[in-house]
Design a protein around this motif. Structure first.
Motif, PDB file in Angstrom:
ATOM      1  N   ASP A  12      37.107   3.376   3.914  1.00  0.00           N
ATOM      2  CA  ASP A  12      37.915   3.601   5.120  1.00  0.00           C
ATOM      3  C   ASP A  12      38.467   5.023   5.148  1.00  0.00           C
ATOM      4  OD1 ASP A  12      39.278   2.963   7.449  1.00  0.00           O
ATOM      5  OD2 ASP A  12      40.968   2.083   6.403  1.00  0.00           O
ATOM      6  N   PRO A  13      37.627   6.065   5.221  1.00  0.00           N
ATOM      7  CA  PRO A  13      36.171   6.037   5.371  1.00  0.00           C
ATOM      8  C   PRO A  13      35.441   6.277   4.029  1.00  0.00           C
ATOM      9  CG  PRO A  13      36.939   8.253   5.794  1.00  0.00           C
ATOM     10  CD  PRO A  13      38.151   7.439   5.396  1.00  0.00           C
ATOM     11  N   ARG A  55      33.784   0.752   9.848  1.00  0.00           N
ATOM     12  CA  ARG A  55      33.602   1.115   8.434  1.00  0.00           C
ATOM     13  C   ARG A  55      32.146   0.899   8.029  1.00  0.00           C
ATOM     14  NH1 ARG A  55      36.077  -2.082   5.212  1.00  0.00           N
ATOM     15  NH2 ARG A  55      36.820  -3.641   6.665  1.00  0.00           N
ATOM     16  N   MET A  58      29.977   3.658   9.457  1.00  0.00           N
ATOM     17  CA  MET A  58      30.121   4.915   8.714  1.00  0.00           C
ATOM     18  C   MET A  58      29.342   4.870   7.393  1.00  0.00           C
ATOM     19  SD  MET A  58      34.011   6.239   9.470  1.00  0.00           S
ATOM     20  CE  MET A  58      34.933   4.714   9.263  1.00  0.00           C
ATOM     21  N   VAL A 199      29.567  11.362   9.148  1.00  0.00           N
ATOM     22  CA  VAL A 199      30.717  10.452   9.146  1.00  0.00           C
ATOM     23  C   VAL A 199      31.902  11.120   9.833  1.00  0.00           C
ATOM     24  CG1 VAL A 199      32.341   9.163   7.682  1.00  0.00           C
ATOM     25  CG2 VAL A 199      29.916   9.278   7.065  1.00  0.00           C
ATOM     26  N   ILE A 203      33.997   9.872  13.148  1.00  0.00           N
ATOM     27  CA  ILE A 203      35.466   9.732  13.162  1.00  0.00           C
ATOM     28  C   ILE A 203      36.055  10.515  14.340  1.00  0.00           C
ATOM     29  CG2 ILE A 203      37.569  10.455  11.914  1.00  0.00           C
ATOM     30  CD1 ILE A 203      36.005   9.830   9.293  1.00  0.00           C
TER      31      ILE A 203
END
Ligand code: ATP
Length: 213
Positions: A12-13, A55, A58, A199, A203
């Motif tokens: 996360d992440p 999550r 990602m 990623v 986000i």
């Protein structure tokens, strides 16, 4: 016989601390595959900042270019809180008694092991690989000191069993945590080069982890 490693986490992440550890453990133990398993509703943790689906996405983005890093969403498909012991039981049932299974945990996670659901059964299903983390400051509970004394092996080559052994593994120390990444984003600062660009792009597009103000 097949050798499989499991790295669970909230992701996360997901970041380079996870990914680099995964690659190094895979090489060090000669794994056929390493499965990253995002936790659904982690029983020991506060509510994560991204949804389970985010999550998972990602983790998929981060591992897309490496076909030996697999993503396993088995814990997200369950309705109930996800317990690692159940994931290992399912994997053991899938792969059979001759498969060698390794549960990979960071030092901080290992220190909290006695709080896990049916934790003593974990070693009946898999061996444990404990990763060092640069900022590890937790004191090991007595029960784990005894466990280490009884079960630890000194080198990856000395691990012969399909389960039940413990290896403490030194890897490239990367002082990266998801907590720090979330704090940077929330403070309006960049976490770039702590996690894959793909990623970070994900986000940013969704505005994850930003401070509400
Ligand atoms: P948070 O900061 O939100 O607690 P985290 O960065 O510790 O998250 P997790 O998803 O909780 O990430 O970690 C999954 C597993 O990976 C845990 O066993 C953890 O100890 C390990 N791990 C995380 N970051 C590192 C790192 N930089 N080096 C080695 N192991 C790590």
């Amino acid at each position: 016989m097949i050798r499989v490693g499991i790295l669970g986490g909230t992701f996360d992440p997901i970041h380079f601390g996870h990914l680099r550890s995964a690659v190094e453990v895979r090489e060090c133990l000669g794994l056929d595959e390493l499965r990253l398993v995002p936790n659904a509703r982690p029983p020991h943790r506060d509510r994560p900042g991204a949804t389970a689906q985010q999550r998972l996405e990602m983790v998929c983005l981060a591992t897309a270019s490496d076909d030996q890093l697999l993503v396993d969403d088995c814990e997200l498909r369950r309705e109930r809180p996800s317990y690692t012991v159940e994931t290992l039981e399912a994997l053991r049932a899938e792969l059979g008694p001759d498969a060698t299974l390794f549960l990979i945990v960071g030092w901080d996670a290992f220190c909290g092991l006695p709080g896990w659901h049916r934790w003593e059964s974990l070693l009946e299903l898999a061996s444990l690989v404990v990763l060092q983390r640069p900022e590890q400051d937790q004191e090991l509970p007595e029960v784990l000191k005894d466990l280490l004394a009884a079960r630890s092996v000194g080198t990856p080559e000395a691990m012969k069993a399909t389960h039940g052994e413990i290896l403490c593994l030194a890897q490239t120390p990367l002082a990266i945590s998801a907590t720090h990444i979330r704090a940077l984003i929330s403070a309006g600062r960049s976490p770039r080069f702590l996690l894959p660009d793909a990623v970070l792009g994900y986000i940013e597009t969704r505005g994850l982890y930003r401070s509400p103000n």
